[in-house]
Design a protein around this motif. Structure first.
Motif, PDB file in Angstrom:
ATOM      1  N   LYS A   1       0.834  -1.197   0.000  1.00  0.00           N
ATOM      2  CA  LYS A   1       0.000   0.000   0.000  1.00  0.00           C
ATOM      3  C   LYS A   1       0.875   1.256   0.000  1.00  0.00           C
ATOM      4  CE  LYS A   1      -3.085   0.137   3.315  1.00  0.00           C
ATOM      5  NZ  LYS A   1      -4.250   0.298   4.204  1.00  0.00           N
ATOM      6  N   VAL A   2       1.906   1.249   0.833  1.00  0.00           N
ATOM      7  CA  VAL A   2       2.834   2.384   0.895  1.00  0.00           C
ATOM      8  C   VAL A   2       3.580   2.511  -0.433  1.00  0.00           C
ATOM      9  CG1 VAL A   2       4.929   3.281   1.994  1.00  0.00           C
ATOM     10  CG2 VAL A   2       3.103   2.304   3.401  1.00  0.00           C
ATOM     11  N   HIS A   3       4.039   1.401  -0.965  1.00  0.00           N
ATOM     12  CA  HIS A   3       4.788   1.393  -2.231  1.00  0.00           C
ATOM     13  C   HIS A   3       3.939   1.969  -3.374  1.00  0.00           C
ATOM     14  CE1 HIS A   3       7.718   0.144  -5.216  1.00  0.00           C
ATOM     15  NE2 HIS A   3       6.790  -0.521  -5.860  1.00  0.00           N
ATOM     16  N   ASN A   4       2.649   1.671  -3.377  1.00  0.00           N
ATOM     17  CA  ASN A   4       1.753   2.199  -4.411  1.00  0.00           C
ATOM     18  C   ASN A   4       1.600   3.713  -4.293  1.00  0.00           C
ATOM     19  OD1 ASN A   4       1.371  -0.322  -5.532  1.00  0.00           O
ATOM     20  ND2 ASN A   4      -0.490  -0.734  -4.370  1.00  0.00           N
ATOM     21  N   LEU A   5       1.674   4.218  -3.081  1.00  0.00           N
ATOM     22  CA  LEU A   5       1.564   5.664  -2.855  1.00  0.00           C
ATOM     23  C   LEU A   5       2.872   6.378  -3.160  1.00  0.00           C
ATOM     24  CD1 LEU A   5      -0.372   5.597   0.532  1.00  0.00           C
ATOM     25  CD2 LEU A   5      -1.299   6.330  -1.668  1.00  0.00           C
ATOM     26  N   SER A   6       3.981   5.753  -2.757  1.00  0.00           N
ATOM     27  CA  SER A   6       5.305   6.341  -2.948  1.00  0.00           C
ATOM     28  C   SER A   6       6.298   5.206  -3.114  1.00  0.00           C
ATOM     29  CB  SER A   6       5.654   7.199  -1.724  1.00  0.00           C
ATOM     30  OG  SER A   6       6.953   7.731  -1.868  1.00  0.00           O
ATOM     31  N   PRO A   7       6.708   4.940  -4.356  1.00  0.00           N
ATOM     32  CA  PRO A   7       7.542   3.777  -4.634  1.00  0.00           C
ATOM     33  C   PRO A   7       8.819   3.719  -3.786  1.00  0.00           C
ATOM     34  CG  PRO A   7       6.743   4.715  -6.671  1.00  0.00           C
ATOM     35  CD  PRO A   7       6.348   5.669  -5.575  1.00  0.00           C
ATOM     36  N   MET A   8       9.050   2.529  -3.251  1.00  0.00           N
ATOM     37  CA  MET A   8      10.264   2.257  -2.483  1.00  0.00           C
ATOM     38  C   MET A   8      11.248   1.553  -3.409  1.00  0.00           C
ATOM     39  SD  MET A   8       8.630   0.868   1.094  1.00  0.00           S
ATOM     40  CE  MET A   8       7.150   0.059   0.489  1.00  0.00           C
ATOM     41  N   ASN A   9      12.517   1.619  -3.065  1.00  0.00           N
ATOM     42  CA  ASN A   9      13.516   0.915  -3.872  1.00  0.00           C
ATOM     43  C   ASN A   9      14.445   0.101  -2.973  1.00  0.00           C
ATOM     44  OD1 ASN A   9      15.668   2.605  -2.924  1.00  0.00           O
ATOM     45  ND2 ASN A   9      14.991   4.175  -4.353  1.00  0.00           N
ATOM     46  N   GLN A  10      15.355  -0.598  -3.607  1.00  0.00           N
ATOM     47  CA  GLN A  10      16.262  -1.481  -2.875  1.00  0.00           C
ATOM     48  C   GLN A  10      17.071  -0.717  -1.819  1.00  0.00           C
ATOM     49  OE1 GLN A  10      18.506  -3.986  -5.445  1.00  0.00           O
ATOM     50  NE2 GLN A  10      19.641  -4.960  -3.799  1.00  0.00           N
ATOM     51  N   LYS A  11      17.472   0.496  -2.163  1.00  0.00           N
ATOM     52  CA  LYS A  11      18.251   1.334  -1.239  1.00  0.00           C
ATOM     53  C   LYS A  11      17.452   1.603   0.041  1.00  0.00           C
ATOM     54  CE  LYS A  11      18.786   5.733  -1.719  1.00  0.00           C
ATOM     55  NZ  LYS A  11      18.863   7.099  -1.854  1.00  0.00           N
ATOM     56  N   ASP A  12      16.135   1.807  -0.103  1.00  0.00           N
ATOM     57  CA  ASP A  12      15.291   2.077   1.062  1.00  0.00           C
ATOM     58  C   ASP A  12      15.259   0.872   2.001  1.00  0.00           C
ATOM     59  OD1 ASP A  12      14.571   4.618   0.035  1.00  0.00           O
ATOM     60  OD2 ASP A  12      12.991   3.703  -1.171  1.00  0.00           O
ATOM     61  N   PHE A  13      15.070  -0.309   1.421  1.00  0.00           N
ATOM     62  CA  PHE A  13      15.032  -1.518   2.248  1.00  0.00           C
ATOM     63  C   PHE A  13      16.384  -1.778   2.910  1.00  0.00           C
ATOM     64  CE2 PHE A  13      11.274  -2.218  -0.334  1.00  0.00           C
ATOM     65  CZ  PHE A  13      10.395  -2.814   0.557  1.00  0.00           C
TER      66      PHE A  13
END
Length: 126
Positions: free
Chosen positions: A73-85
Motif C-alpha cells: 500500500k505504501v509502495h503504491n503511494l510512494s515507490p520504495m527501492n532497494q536502497k530504502d530496504f
C-alpha cells in the motif's frame, strides 16, 4: 567493559522497537514513508511491532497481520527501492548492536535482514 545483555523478553523488544522507530521518524532516507506517506499512527503501530518481533524471536503467537499488504500500500503511494530496504536493515542492525549482544540479538538481525529481503522482492516485483 561491555555491559550489554541479550534480548531476553518483551521489555527488551519494546526498548528495541521504540529506539529504532525514534530514529526512523527523523531519518532522512526513509522517515517520510512512515510520517508523510503512511502517516503512521504510532500508538497503534508500535504495539503491533512489539507483537511482531516478540513472535519472531520467542514464538509467542501474539501477532496476526499482513505486513506484505501494508508495505505494498505504501509502495503504491510512494515507490520504495532497494536502497530504502537496505537502509532500513542498516538502521535496525545498528540499533540492535547499540542496545544488545548475544544469540537472540544476532537472530533478530538475521531475521530482520531476511524479512526485508522478502518484502523488497515481493513489493518491488509486483
Amino acid at each position: 567493559m561491555n555491559n550489554k545483555t541479550d534480548i531476553a523478553n518483551r521489555d527488551d523488544i519494546i526498548l528495541l522497537v521504540n529506539t529504532f522507530y525514534d530514529k526512523i521518524k527523523k531519518d532522512d532516507v526513509i522517515g517520510h514513508f512512515f510520517t508523510d506517506v503512511a502517516k503512521v499512527d504510532w500508538n497503534k503501530h508500535l504495539p503491533i511491532m512489539y507483537n511482531f518481533w516478540e513472535n519472531i524471536l520467542f514464538y509467542t503467537g501474539n501477532y496476526s497481520g499482513n505486513p506484505m499488504q501494508a508495505h505494498k500500500k505504501v509502495h503504491n503511494l510512494s515507490p520504495m527501492n532497494q536502497k530504502d530496504f537496505n537502509h532500513w536493515v542498516k538502521v535496525f542492525t545498528k540499533t540492535v548492536d547499540e542496545l544488545f549482544e548475544g544469540k537472540k540479538a544476532e537472530e533478530i538481525k538475521e531475521r530482520a535482514t531476511n524479512i526485508a529481503q522478502v518484502m523488497m522482492f515481493k513489493t518491488l516485483s509486483h
